[in-house]
Write a protein that holds these residues in place. Structure first.
Motif, PDB file in Angstrom:
ATOM      1  N   UNK A   1      14.396 -19.220   5.291  1.00 55.12           N
ATOM      2  CA  UNK A   1      13.944 -17.829   5.143  1.00 55.12           C
ATOM      3  C   UNK A   1      12.986 -17.658   3.979  1.00 55.12           C
ATOM      4  N   UNK A   2      13.072 -18.548   2.997  1.00 56.60           N
ATOM      5  CA  UNK A   2      12.255 -18.394   1.803  1.00 56.60           C
ATOM      6  C   UNK A   2      12.900 -17.486   0.764  1.00 56.60           C
ATOM      7  N   UNK A   3      14.139 -17.055   1.020  1.00 60.58           N
ATOM      8  CA  UNK A   3      14.851 -16.226   0.034  1.00 60.58           C
ATOM      9  C   UNK A   3      15.618 -17.148  -0.908  1.00 60.58           C
ATOM     10  N   UNK A   4      14.998 -17.395  -2.064  1.00 55.82           N
ATOM     11  CA  UNK A   4      15.582 -18.318  -3.034  1.00 55.82           C
ATOM     12  C   UNK A   4      16.301 -17.597  -4.168  1.00 55.82           C
TER      13      UNK A   4
END
Lengths: 147, 143
Positions: free
Chosen positions: B37-40
């Motif tokens: 998702x790219x939610x780090x």
């Protein structure tokens, strides 16, 4: 400290990104989604799609990989990331989005409500257009800043 | 497999849709989801950050749970039929929680373009605590 409500109307820098088949597969694997339409073009075509479609929640990957990073987003909204909660998320689908499409996204803070107890609610709306300038999706997100 | 509401076209408002039972959420899944998702946000992957944030450890991405709900949706209606999908995140999910997604048909209407349906969804854990609740609107093709 600035009033959170000052962020109402704030427009983020627009961004564009390509929908990659590998990214769709990666998200399907992470979720444990086994519907073959997301990985097998022939299965997708059997369901009437022109190519591999995106998962209903895929646009988050476009936002997070091509838009502002999580840290940028929090900095622009002046929210401490440890005080952030994702309150609501809503998507509207106007036309299919396929692997290979290029999506252009524009995000705006449409509403901010600050409470006396220090809570604040931010509504962000994003409109997504494809390479043919067709409005394909819209998203509405509510972020909550805790005191 | 054909989505439930396509082979149960007579289903009426109030019908409970087949639940989707997911295996327990793992830390590895949260790491994979962060990458996908790219939610780090580190509260989802780094234990000490989850502790510092007062969460008692790492918590799952809300969007992972919404993803589970999205998976359940396409077992009920074709992917192409989904027109609107929204959820409210009610409580946090931790590694080890096993999510079940339930749905109920709450609206059904014949329209010029097809059969419009509204589904109420809920994701709960093994203790029946509600993690997300929401709705989906879909336009089923005519038989």
């Amino acid at each position: 400290m600035a009033n959170p409500e000052d962020k109402k109307g704030y427009v983020f820098t627009a961004y564009s990104g390509k929908v990659e088949a590998g990214k769709i597969k990666e998200l399907a694997l992470a979720i444990g989604e086994d519907n073959p339409i997301y990985t097998d073009e022939a299965k997708a075509k059997e369901e009437g799609f022109d190519a591999i479609p995106i998962l209903p929640t895929f646009m988050e990957a476009i936002d997070m990989w091509y838009g502002p990073t999580f840290e940028d987003l929090m900095e622009q909204l002046e929210i401490d990331m440890k005080k952030l909660l994702h309150g609501e998320q809503e998507y509207e689908y106007f036309a299919p989005i396929y692997a290979g499409d290029t999506i252009h996204a524009e995000t705006k803070v449409t509403d901010v409500k600050a409470k006396r107890n220090g809570m604040a609610f931010y509504t962000l709306e994003t409109v997504y257009r494809n390479q043919n300038d067709e409005k394909v999706m819209a998203a509405r997100m509510m972020l909550v800043k805790t005191p | 497999m054909e989505p439930y509401l396509l082979h149960n076209r007579e289903a009426e408002v109030g019908t409970e849709l087949p639940a989707l039972e997911k295996p327990p959420v793992t830390r590895m899944q949260l790491i994979k989801f962060a990458g996908a998702s790219g939610d780090f946000n580190p509260i989802h992957t780094i234990e000490s950050v989850g502790q510092e944030a007062g969460l008692g450890g790492v918590i799952a991405h809300g969007m992972l749970i919404m993803g589970f709900v999205g998976q359940a949706l396409t077992t009920w209606v074709p992917r192409a039929s989904i027109k609107k999908f929204g959820v409210r995140f009610s409580s946090i999910t931790r590694p080890g929680d096993a999510i079940t997604v339930r749905g109920e048909l709450v609206g059904k209407e014949e329209t010029d373009e097809g059969v419009w349906v509204k589904i109420k969804v809920q994701a709960v854990d093994q203790k029946n605590e509600v993690k997300v609740k929401g709705t989906c609107e879909a336009l089923l093709p005519r038989a």
